[in-house]
Design a protein around this motif. Structure first.
Motif, PDB file in Angstrom:
ATOM      1  N   TYR A   1       8.076   6.219  18.772  1.00  0.00           N
ATOM      2  CA  TYR A   1       7.652   5.215  17.793  1.00  0.00           C
ATOM      3  C   TYR A   1       7.875   5.717  16.366  1.00  0.00           C
ATOM      4  CZ  TYR A   1       4.942   1.970  15.083  1.00  0.00           C
ATOM      5  OH  TYR A   1       4.575   1.044  14.161  1.00  0.00           O
TER       6      TYR A   1
ATOM      7  N   ASN B   1      11.026  13.222   8.414  1.00  0.00           N
ATOM      8  CA  ASN B   1      11.332  11.845   8.838  1.00  0.00           C
ATOM      9  C   ASN B   1      11.250  10.897   7.653  1.00  0.00           C
ATOM     10  OD1 ASN B   1       8.641  11.589   8.310  1.00  0.00           O
ATOM     11  ND2 ASN B   1       8.320  10.111   9.949  1.00  0.00           N
TER      12      ASN B   1
ATOM     13  N   GLN C   1       6.018  14.778   8.882  1.00  0.00           N
ATOM     14  CA  GLN C   1       5.047  14.264   9.829  1.00  0.00           C
ATOM     15  C   GLN C   1       4.745  15.320  10.884  1.00  0.00           C
ATOM     16  OE1 GLN C   1       5.194  10.095  10.057  1.00  0.00           O
ATOM     17  NE2 GLN C   1       5.338  10.205  12.268  1.00  0.00           N
TER      18      GLN C   1
ATOM     19  N   GLU D   1       0.335   6.626  -2.678  1.00  0.00           N
ATOM     20  CA  GLU D   1       0.553   5.231  -2.289  1.00  0.00           C
ATOM     21  C   GLU D   1      -0.567   4.387  -2.884  1.00  0.00           C
ATOM     22  OE1 GLU D   1       1.570   5.049   2.087  1.00  0.00           O
ATOM     23  OE2 GLU D   1       3.452   4.637   1.048  1.00  0.00           O
TER      24      GLU D   1
ATOM     25  N   VAL E   1      -3.539   9.887  10.717  1.00  0.00           N
ATOM     26  CA  VAL E   1      -3.529   8.642  11.491  1.00  0.00           C
ATOM     27  C   VAL E   1      -4.326   8.856  12.782  1.00  0.00           C
ATOM     28  CG1 VAL E   1      -2.052   6.920  12.616  1.00  0.00           C
ATOM     29  CG2 VAL E   1      -1.235   8.104  10.551  1.00  0.00           C
TER      30      VAL E   1
ATOM     31  N   VAL F   1      -6.777   5.215   9.349  1.00  0.00           N
ATOM     32  CA  VAL F   1      -6.061   6.258   8.602  1.00  0.00           C
ATOM     33  C   VAL F   1      -7.000   6.807   7.526  1.00  0.00           C
ATOM     34  CG1 VAL F   1      -4.019   6.902   7.256  1.00  0.00           C
ATOM     35  CG2 VAL F   1      -3.839   5.076   8.966  1.00  0.00           C
TER      36      VAL F   1
ATOM     37  N   SER G   1      -2.876  -2.320   6.328  1.00  0.00           N
ATOM     38  CA  SER G   1      -1.727  -2.208   7.240  1.00  0.00           C
ATOM     39  C   SER G   1      -1.135  -0.799   7.215  1.00  0.00           C
ATOM     40  CB  SER G   1      -0.636  -3.184   6.797  1.00  0.00           C
ATOM     41  OG  SER G   1      -0.026  -2.716   5.606  1.00  0.00           O
ATOM     42  N   LEU G   2      -0.179  -0.559   8.097  1.00  0.00           N
ATOM     43  CA  LEU G   2       0.686   0.601   7.949  1.00  0.00           C
ATOM     44  C   LEU G   2       1.494   0.385   6.671  1.00  0.00           C
ATOM     45  CD1 LEU G   2       2.146   1.013  11.569  1.00  0.00           C
ATOM     46  CD2 LEU G   2       0.185   2.204  10.544  1.00  0.00           C
ATOM     47  N   THR G   3       1.872   1.446   6.008  1.00  0.00           N
ATOM     48  CA  THR G   3       2.621   1.297   4.748  1.00  0.00           C
ATOM     49  C   THR G   3       4.125   1.396   4.964  1.00  0.00           C
ATOM     50  OG1 THR G   3       2.553   3.643   4.196  1.00  0.00           O
ATOM     51  CG2 THR G   3       0.682   2.298   3.471  1.00  0.00           C
ATOM     52  N   THR G   4       4.537   1.460   6.228  1.00  0.00           N
ATOM     53  CA  THR G   4       5.964   1.449   6.577  1.00  0.00           C
ATOM     54  C   THR G   4       6.162   0.393   7.670  1.00  0.00           C
ATOM     55  OG1 THR G   4       5.524   3.271   8.105  1.00  0.00           O
ATOM     56  CG2 THR G   4       6.428   3.854   5.965  1.00  0.00           C
TER      57      THR G   4
ATOM     58  N   TRP H   1      -8.711   1.463   6.620  1.00  0.00           N
ATOM     59  CA  TRP H   1      -8.353   2.513   5.665  1.00  0.00           C
ATOM     60  C   TRP H   1      -9.580   3.172   5.063  1.00  0.00           C
ATOM     61  CZ3 TRP H   1      -4.028   5.027   4.348  1.00  0.00           C
ATOM     62  CH2 TRP H   1      -2.803   4.500   4.767  1.00  0.00           C
TER      63      TRP H   1
END
Ligand code: 1SD
Ligand code: ZN
Length: 258
Positions: A1, A63, A67, A103, A119, A140, A198-201, A210
């Motif tokens: 994933y 990546n 990570q 971010e 995460v 997260v 949300s996920l940021t990607t 969060w």
């Protein structure tokens, strides 16, 4: 994933393919936290960190934002979470030698580097893709960094490993490290912000609870610079690996009492 997106996707939000993703959704991350608009929530009690002291031997991978997988032994509960969540991986986002790279922003301020993102997923799930189908499946923890005059020796295992993963897709085993050593002391983690996003990607899945901690982690400018030596697939310096802030769209951000 975790490696299905090329760095273009990871690192250049303008190029994200919004088809089949939530990236255009209403509850996206990151956001700017306007502290005077946050609401005190007494249910946001201190977290209980379990096995965060556990030393593990992880793998670090370039990546698009380094990570590291972590053993599922480390868990969090409390902190206003509805259940126990287990750690899946951590990674970082950063800027460049001249510009900041967090971010999330707080009152418009962008920190040199955001966030260590740890995460987690609800403890009964076995893989992240299942957890992402649950609106609160993923939690997260986000930590900001601040520039310090002296090096943060607890980060040596991470910083020295970066030298071995300069090329895109580079990976190496990490010297023994614990999650706890990467964080501010636990007693300094009682002040935090909470919102749903949300996920940021991509796919920007809106399944994330969060937490943004107020207390920051110190890193020297030499240590920060080590991240800027990493490279994208096209060989260019891997800088600005953050997604810009997204509209709040009426969401309430809560703050803990401490
Ligand atoms: O950017 C990461 C992404 O690489 C992946 O780790 C994902 C979870 O599978 O999380 C996002 S983020 O929202 O934690 N930045
Ligand atoms: Zn992240």
């Amino acid at each position: 994933y975790q490696s299905q997106f090329s760095c273009d996707h990871q690192c250049n939000p303008n190029k994200w393919d919004h088809a089949n993703s939530d990236c255009d959704g209403r509850y996206q991350s990151p956001i700017n936290v306007v502290t005077r608009k946050t609401l005190l929530d007494e249910r946001l009690t201190p977290f209980k960190f379990t096995n965060y002291q556990q030393i593990f031997r992880g793998f670090i991978k370039n990546n698009g934002h380094s990570q590291v997988g972590v053993p599922h032994l480390s868990t969090i509960s409390g902190g206003g979470l509805s259940t126990t969540y287990k750690a899946v991986q951590f990674h970082l986002h950063w800027g460049n030698s001249k510009g900041p790279g967090s971010e999330h922003t707080i009152d418009g301020e962008q920190y040199p580097m955001e966030q260590l993102h740890i995460v987690h997923m609800k403890h009964h799930y076995t893989d992240l893709s299942t957890a992402l189908a649950d609106q609160e499946g993923v939690a997260v923890l986000g930590f900001f960094y601040e520039k310090s005059n002296s090096a943060n020796r607890k980060y040596d295992p991470i910083i020295t490993s970066l030298r071995s993963i300069k090329a895109a897709d580079g990976n190496t085993s990490l010297p023994p490290v614990s999650l706890a050593q990467l964080l501010p002391p636990e007693q300094n983690l009682t002040s935090f912000y909470r919102y749903k996003g949300s996920l940021t990607t991509p796919g920007c899945t809106e399944a994330v609870v969060w937490t943004l901690f107020e207390n920051t982690i110190p890193l020297s400018s030499d240590q920060l610079r080590a991240f800027f030596d990493l490279k994208f697939h096209d060989g260019k310096p891997m800088v600005d690996t953050f997604r810009p802030v997204q509209p709040l769209n009426g969401r309430q951000v809560f703050r803990s009492g401490a």
